[in-house]
Design an enzyme around this catalytic site. Structure first.
Site, PDB file in Angstrom:
ATOM      1  N   GLY A 219      10.742   8.393  -4.985  1.00  0.00           N
ATOM      2  CA  GLY A 219       9.685   8.030  -5.935  1.00  0.00           C
ATOM      3  C   GLY A 219       8.480   7.467  -5.229  1.00  0.00           C
ATOM      4  O   GLY A 219       8.342   7.593  -4.014  1.00  0.00           O
ATOM      5  N   ASN A 220       7.588   6.876  -6.004  1.00  0.00           N
ATOM      6  CA  ASN A 220       6.393   6.274  -5.412  1.00  0.00           C
ATOM      7  C   ASN A 220       6.011   5.022  -6.194  1.00  0.00           C
ATOM      8  O   ASN A 220       6.617   4.711  -7.208  1.00  0.00           O
ATOM      9  CB  ASN A 220       5.247   7.290  -5.364  1.00  0.00           C
ATOM     10  CG  ASN A 220       4.870   7.771  -6.752  1.00  0.00           C
ATOM     11  OD1 ASN A 220       4.316   7.019  -7.538  1.00  0.00           O
ATOM     12  ND2 ASN A 220       5.212   9.011  -7.057  1.00  0.00           N
ATOM     13  N   ARG A 221       4.989   4.330  -5.706  1.00  0.00           N
ATOM     14  CA  ARG A 221       4.649   3.014  -6.264  1.00  0.00           C
ATOM     15  C   ARG A 221       3.667   3.045  -7.426  1.00  0.00           C
ATOM     16  O   ARG A 221       3.165   1.999  -7.816  1.00  0.00           O
ATOM     17  CB  ARG A 221       4.009   2.155  -5.170  1.00  0.00           C
ATOM     18  CG  ARG A 221       4.932   1.736  -4.073  1.00  0.00           C
ATOM     19  CD  ARG A 221       4.166   0.812  -3.146  1.00  0.00           C
ATOM     20  NE  ARG A 221       4.827   0.662  -1.872  1.00  0.00           N
ATOM     21  CZ  ARG A 221       5.845  -0.152  -1.666  1.00  0.00           C
ATOM     22  NH1 ARG A 221       6.303  -0.891  -2.658  1.00  0.00           N
ATOM     23  NH2 ARG A 221       6.395  -0.223  -0.478  1.00  0.00           N
ATOM     24  N   SER A 222       3.357   4.198  -7.967  1.00  0.00           N
ATOM     25  CA  SER A 222       2.348   4.233  -9.031  1.00  0.00           C
ATOM     26  C   SER A 222       2.802   3.412 -10.242  1.00  0.00           C
ATOM     27  O   SER A 222       3.908   3.581 -10.741  1.00  0.00           O
ATOM     28  CB  SER A 222       2.103   5.681  -9.455  1.00  0.00           C
ATOM     29  OG  SER A 222       1.195   5.703 -10.519  1.00  0.00           O
ATOM     30  N   ALA A 286       1.041  10.318 -10.084  1.00  0.00           N
ATOM     31  CA  ALA A 286       1.433  10.631  -8.711  1.00  0.00           C
ATOM     32  C   ALA A 286       2.692  11.493  -8.816  1.00  0.00           C
ATOM     33  O   ALA A 286       3.774  11.005  -9.153  1.00  0.00           O
ATOM     34  CB  ALA A 286       1.716   9.348  -7.953  1.00  0.00           C
TER      35      ALA A 286
END
Ligand code: CTP
Length: 411
Positions: A219-222, A286
């Site tokens: 995943g990502n930090r958005s 994102a």
């Protein structure tokens, strides 16, 4: 000064919370309930919470001509809850109580937050009244779906007070900025110049999660905050908004249709479905470029001492596909790019590669971008244009994006 109109529905109790949000932020609020609203929440409550006397008819303090003064001096009128009856009276220009008279005399933006049973909301009469009010420049939020009074549930719930408050701030902010620039941001009919009225827009927000197994993901930090600000700004400009949210832990923006997704594949399906009827699509999310080639149905266990490499496969590029397919003629397609270096050159190359109409190039790092309240960006147009949006709130950037989109929409 803000006028808070309260119509006679059970959701009137939630307007107490909305009133507190305004007063605690320093706004001067005059509450104008309808007579039937007082059957749900009494005048002493409104007077105590607002610090001002409360009237429902035009016969109190007549020497002050309240039916005209309130509307004339308001910076914003918010009606929450707006019942079917109140919407009907406002649409037909009645002046049979102080709130209706105030709505007729208001020269400021007017925001309605309807709440009623699903049948009443969906009735052609109510829908026609809402369309009339919107055509005059009022912002009418779609009600939320969920539990209603009694055992019923469906569309008709009053959006959360914090979200109505956020919508009101966005509308106020936009009106104030219009005046700053010397133009009238709202018309004589008491409405904003709503350049997205009658338009359907799709906004994606958050970050996708690509599962490795039932408990792990890439995943990502958005946080979703920029995407939610883009959605709110569109709502305040009169658009119908579908917000496709990937793993966002933020409350639904009042008036938006929120579709929740987790993976890039789910986001693609949801965005494409909504895009079929959309005038603009803004891909703020994102989206993971790759996903694990396989997803284990059971939790992956440690085996031996060496970890297994994770094989990845490419995800579809939703933005590039949309820009290529253009499911609707004249649709404006907007992408986001977060860059840490060579921001403009990378941005131009990405805009061309994706085939989008606009790319919002976002410099990340130095307290900007992911998870922060502020953002700075450059809006690159496929026509060669470049508009710098200086460091400011995500709401400001959101409005700048819609300025650029509105200028590209076919008339
Ligand atoms: N996007 C998309 N589908 C993907 C990947 C990205 O629609 N599978 C969209 C994003 O929503 C955003 C833009 O494309 O609007 C971001 O472009 P992308 O090339 O994915 O950015 P980066 O991942 O930062 O690219 P790179 O690592 O190549 O710089």
């Amino acid at each position: 000064m803000i006028v808070l109109g309260v119509a006679g529905g059970i959701a009137a109790y939630k307007a107490c919370e909305l009133l507190r949000l305004f007063t605690e932020s320093g706004y001067d609020v005059r509450v104008v309930p309808t007579p039937s609203a007082l059957r749900f929440v009494g005048a002493p409550t409104w007077a105590a919470l607002s610090g001002h006397p409360v009237h429902t008819d035009v016969w109190s303090d007549v020497h002050e001509v309240p039916h005209v003064r309130l509307g004339q001096s308001a910076d914003l009128v918010v009606v929450a809850p707006a019942t079917a009856d109140l919407l009907a009276r406002a649409a037909t220009g009645r002046a049979d109580d102080l709130l209706a008279a105030t709505l007729l005399t208001a020269r400021c933006p007017v925001l309605y937050a309807p709440a009623m049973h699903t049948e009443m909301w969906e009735h052609p009469a109510t829908q026609a009244n809402v369309a009339t009010l919107r055509s005059r420049g009022a912002v009418v939020l779609d009600p939320a779906a969920g539990r209603l009074t009694g055992a019923d549930s469906g569309p008709g719930r009053l959006p959360e007070p914090a979200e109505i408050f956020a919508a009101a701030r966005t509308v106020l902010d936009r009106a104030t900025r219009g005046l700053d620039h010397g133009s009238r941001a709202f018309s004589l009919a008491g409405g904003l110049a709503l350049d997205l009225a009658g338009r359907h827009v799709v906004v994606s927000a958050g970050g996708t999660r690509e599962p490795l197994d039932p408990v792990r993901f890439l995943g990502n930090r958005s946080s979703g905050r920029q995407g939610y600000a883009v959605a709110r700004a569109a709502l305040a400009r009169g658009a119908e908004v579908t917000l496709v949210a990937a793993n966002v832990e933020l409350p639904d923006p009042a008036g938006a249709k929120v579709v929740r997704v987790r993976t890039a594949a789910e986001m693609r399906d949801a965005v494409r479905e909504a895009a079929a009827t959309a005038d603009a699509v803004v891909m703020v999310a994102a989206v993971a470029d790759f996903r694990p080639a396989t997803t284990s149905a059971t939790k992956i266990k440690k085996t031996g001492s060496d970890p297994e490499p994770i094989a990845l496969v490419r995800n579809p590029d939703i933005l590039a596909e949309l820009a290529h397919d253009r499911p609707r003629p004249g649709q404006v397609v907007v992408g986001f790019a977060a860059e840490t270096d060579d921001v403009l050159a990378n941005g131009r190359a990405k805009l061309a590669a994706k085939g989008a109409d606009l790319l919002v190039v976002n410099e990340v790092g130095e307290g900007r971008g992911f998870g922060t309240a502020d953002n700075a960006a450059t809006l690159l147009g496929a026509d060669g244009s470049a508009v710098d949006v200086p460091l400011g709130s995500k709401e400001r950037l959101a409005d700048a994006i819609w300025d650029a989109v509105a200028a590209r929409l076919p008339r």
